[in-house]
Design a protein around this motif. Sequence first.
Motif, PDB file in Angstrom:
ATOM      1  N   LEU A 109       0.926  -0.671  -0.308  1.00 27.89           N
ATOM      2  CA  LEU A 109      -0.046  -0.290   0.265  1.00 27.89           C
ATOM      3  C   LEU A 109       0.942   1.224  -0.087  1.00 27.89           C
ATOM      4  CD1 LEU A 109      -2.844  -0.925   2.703  1.00 27.89           C
ATOM      5  CD2 LEU A 109      -2.945  -1.071   0.167  1.00 27.89           C
ATOM      6  N   LEU A 110       2.119   1.578   1.117  1.00 30.65           N
ATOM      7  CA  LEU A 110       2.281   2.472   0.811  1.00 30.65           C
ATOM      8  C   LEU A 110       3.758   2.806  -0.352  1.00 30.65           C
ATOM      9  CD1 LEU A 110       4.142   2.499   4.266  1.00 30.65           C
ATOM     10  CD2 LEU A 110       2.218   3.751   3.648  1.00 30.65           C
ATOM     11  N   SER A 111       4.152   1.212  -1.141  1.00 34.52           N
ATOM     12  CA  SER A 111       4.597   1.997  -2.034  1.00 34.52           C
ATOM     13  C   SER A 111       3.716   2.311  -3.566  1.00 34.52           C
ATOM     14  CB  SER A 111       5.329   0.240  -2.904  1.00 34.52           C
ATOM     15  OG  SER A 111       6.181   0.372  -2.058  1.00 34.52           O
ATOM     16  N   SER A 112       2.775   1.897  -3.260  1.00 29.30           N
ATOM     17  CA  SER A 112       1.563   2.229  -4.452  1.00 29.30           C
ATOM     18  C   SER A 112       1.504   4.103  -4.887  1.00 29.30           C
ATOM     19  CB  SER A 112       0.032   2.249  -3.622  1.00 29.30           C
ATOM     20  OG  SER A 112      -0.557   2.989  -2.943  1.00 29.30           O
ATOM     21  N   ALA A 113       1.251   4.071  -6.448  1.00 28.67           N
ATOM     22  CA  ALA A 113       1.290   5.310  -6.899  1.00 28.67           C
ATOM     23  C   ALA A 113       0.492   6.701  -6.031  1.00 28.67           C
ATOM     24  CB  ALA A 113       1.149   5.162  -7.702  1.00 28.67           C
ATOM     25  N   GLN A 114      -0.453   5.830  -5.373  1.00 30.73           N
ATOM     26  CA  GLN A 114      -1.265   7.344  -4.398  1.00 30.73           C
ATOM     27  C   GLN A 114      -0.425   7.180  -2.776  1.00 30.73           C
ATOM     28  OE1 GLN A 114      -2.818   4.142  -6.204  1.00 30.73           O
ATOM     29  NE2 GLN A 114      -3.234   5.237  -7.523  1.00 30.73           N
ATOM     30  N   CYS A 115       0.399   6.708  -2.310  1.00 29.40           N
ATOM     31  CA  CYS A 115       0.892   6.888  -1.379  1.00 29.40           C
ATOM     32  C   CYS A 115       2.051   7.380  -1.318  1.00 29.40           C
ATOM     33  CB  CYS A 115       0.703   6.166  -0.309  1.00 29.40           C
ATOM     34  SG  CYS A 115      -0.602   4.903   0.372  1.00 29.40           S
ATOM     35  N   LEU A 116       4.204   6.040  -2.059  1.00 34.03           N
ATOM     36  CA  LEU A 116       4.608   6.428  -2.428  1.00 34.03           C
ATOM     37  C   LEU A 116       5.285   8.189  -2.941  1.00 34.03           C
ATOM     38  CD1 LEU A 116       7.549   5.012  -2.204  1.00 34.03           C
ATOM     39  CD2 LEU A 116       7.294   4.821  -4.667  1.00 34.03           C
ATOM     40  N   PRO A 117       4.443   8.832  -3.625  1.00 33.81           N
ATOM     41  CA  PRO A 117       5.231   9.882  -4.013  1.00 33.81           C
ATOM     42  C   PRO A 117       5.106  10.813  -2.856  1.00 33.81           C
ATOM     43  CG  PRO A 117       3.648   9.560  -5.525  1.00 33.81           C
ATOM     44  CD  PRO A 117       3.358   8.091  -4.627  1.00 33.81           C
ATOM     45  N   HIS A 118       3.867  10.949  -2.414  1.00 31.84           N
ATOM     46  CA  HIS A 118       4.207  11.607  -0.663  1.00 31.84           C
ATOM     47  C   HIS A 118       4.682  11.520  -0.043  1.00 31.84           C
ATOM     48  CE1 HIS A 118      -0.119  13.186  -2.515  1.00 31.84           C
ATOM     49  NE2 HIS A 118      -0.088  11.818  -2.812  1.00 31.84           N
ATOM     50  N   ILE A 119       5.048  10.029   0.490  1.00 27.14           N
ATOM     51  CA  ILE A 119       6.310  10.246   1.483  1.00 27.14           C
ATOM     52  C   ILE A 119       7.450  10.753   0.928  1.00 27.14           C
ATOM     53  CG2 ILE A 119       7.856   8.556   2.761  1.00 27.14           C
ATOM     54  CD1 ILE A 119       5.372   6.193   2.587  1.00 27.14           C
ATOM     55  N   VAL A 120       7.776  10.864  -0.107  1.00 24.56           N
ATOM     56  CA  VAL A 120       8.942  11.483  -0.766  1.00 24.56           C
ATOM     57  C   VAL A 120       8.760  12.507  -0.865  1.00 24.56           C
ATOM     58  CG1 VAL A 120      10.218  11.451  -3.323  1.00 24.56           C
ATOM     59  CG2 VAL A 120       9.775   9.246  -2.387  1.00 24.56           C
ATOM     60  N   GLN A 121       7.858  13.175  -1.279  1.00 18.81           N
ATOM     61  CA  GLN A 121       7.383  14.367  -0.949  1.00 18.81           C
ATOM     62  C   GLN A 121       7.973  15.652   0.382  1.00 18.81           C
ATOM     63  OE1 GLN A 121       3.905  15.214  -2.852  1.00 18.81           O
ATOM     64  NE2 GLN A 121       4.368  14.414  -4.881  1.00 18.81           N
ATOM     65  N   VAL A 122       7.913  14.281   1.543  1.00 16.17           N
ATOM     66  CA  VAL A 122       7.978  14.826   3.329  1.00 16.17           C
ATOM     67  C   VAL A 122       9.886  15.308   2.463  1.00 16.17           C
ATOM     68  CG1 VAL A 122       8.655  14.105   4.869  1.00 16.17           C
ATOM     69  CG2 VAL A 122       7.261  13.217   3.769  1.00 16.17           C
ATOM     70  N   LEU A 123      11.154  14.695   2.127  1.00 14.57           N
ATOM     71  CA  LEU A 123      11.815  15.255   1.597  1.00 14.57           C
ATOM     72  C   LEU A 123      12.267  17.352   2.015  1.00 14.57           C
ATOM     73  CD1 LEU A 123      13.952  12.319  -0.328  1.00 14.57           C
ATOM     74  CD2 LEU A 123      13.444  12.900   2.314  1.00 14.57           C
ATOM     75  N   LEU A 124      11.093  17.564   1.068  1.00 14.26           N
ATOM     76  CA  LEU A 124      11.122  19.108   0.470  1.00 14.26           C
ATOM     77  C   LEU A 124      10.467  19.642   1.553  1.00 14.26           C
ATOM     78  CD1 LEU A 124       9.597  18.428  -3.321  1.00 14.26           C
ATOM     79  CD2 LEU A 124      11.913  19.385  -2.645  1.00 14.26           C
ATOM     80  N   THR A 125      10.062  19.318   2.602  1.00 16.86           N
ATOM     81  CA  THR A 125       9.375  19.538   4.011  1.00 16.86           C
ATOM     82  C   THR A 125      10.909  20.571   4.289  1.00 16.86           C
ATOM     83  OG1 THR A 125      10.279  18.390   5.596  1.00 16.86           O
ATOM     84  CG2 THR A 125       7.469  18.377   4.555  1.00 16.86           C
ATOM     85  N   PHE A 126      12.098  20.634   4.464  1.00 11.24           N
ATOM     86  CA  PHE A 126      13.588  20.314   4.731  1.00 11.24           C
ATOM     87  C   PHE A 126      13.886  20.101   6.320  1.00 11.24           C
ATOM     88  CE2 PHE A 126      13.588  22.963   0.633  1.00 11.24           C
ATOM     89  CZ  PHE A 126      14.468  21.510  -0.028  1.00 11.24           C
ATOM     90  N   ASP A 127      12.712  19.421   6.758  1.00 15.16           N
ATOM     91  CA  ASP A 127      12.698  19.638   8.664  1.00 15.16           C
ATOM     92  C   ASP A 127      13.880  18.154   8.672  1.00 15.16           C
ATOM     93  OD1 ASP A 127      11.617  18.140  10.912  1.00 15.16           O
ATOM     94  OD2 ASP A 127      10.505  20.289  11.121  1.00 15.16           O
ATOM     95  N   ALA A 128      14.647  18.741   9.511  1.00 11.10           N
ATOM     96  CA  ALA A 128      15.467  18.267  10.170  1.00 11.10           C
ATOM     97  C   ALA A 128      14.933  16.420  10.550  1.00 11.10           C
ATOM     98  CB  ALA A 128      16.412  18.133  11.026  1.00 11.10           C
TER      99      ALA A 128
END
Length: 305
Positions: A109-128
């Motif tokens: 489920l977390l590897s699906s196209a509905q979930c994975l991009p949003h987890i990756v985009q957490v990197l763009l928060t730049f929050d340590a």
Amino acid sequence: ATADVDGDDAEGAAHEAGEPVSLRTLAEQLECAQITAETRVWGAGLARWTPLCEVAQLRWEILGEGQPPRSASETGLVCLLALMRLVEASPATDEEGFPIRPIARVKRLLSSAQCLPHIVQVLLTFDAQLVDVASRLLRLLCEHNRLVVPKLYLTGMFYFAALYPGSNWLSLAELLRNTHRLQRHAEEDAASQHASALATILPEALVVVLERRGAARFAETILSEADSPEAVWSQAMRRHMMEDVAQHVGDIAVRLRSNVRTPYSFCPLPAVEYPELRSECFCHAYYLRNLCDTERFPDYKIEEP
């Protein structure tokens, strides 16, 4: 009346169709009763025009009353840690180290196209904290997971990682080390099948450091100044890299702040050029200028000569 939420913008009832307004203006219109919680909205990632009250981001940011018990970062951290516990409860290998099949449902489920991009985009928060936990979560999801690893580059993960300005690079470096050689581009030929996804972002020497010296050494190098047979790197080069990558990915980070469903459309990055390396000759794992400098590097040990 309708409101269109797209990137930083929204189309409010007081505006003509197609004329965008900001989220702040949308909130003001709600406060002035120009629109209601039932006003239909649309934005990137929404399948159809939807009542404002049914869009999670707008419900939390605009319709909420009083002071929230947690900040957005704190809420995100709680969610990521919960997902981490779920994934850790479903190990990728058995007691003898063999991959477990089928892959656990939570990982699918977390590897699906509905979930994975949003987890990756957490990197763009730049929050340590968020970047650290998201990196560890992604690394767990990638373990023996053929569903996600070969196409991870499509999420923009390698570009987003390069943009991270923080100093806690270890978890991010471990994620990159485990995945950068496993990407499968549709247009690649057999010769480039195992090319690094970092090849157009970083100098070849840093990719070699990541592979030969490990994630900890790579994280140390990316954050420091280096002028040795193995690496020529500076913080000016890092800023140059970040500027080139930021220009390439555009305003995705800004648009995500207004619409968390904003999708990232992958486009290959032209190789970043480093003026500092134009006169350098890199062979196998060494810069020959520094390798031949016996005054600065006497008796330098060459591995696998």
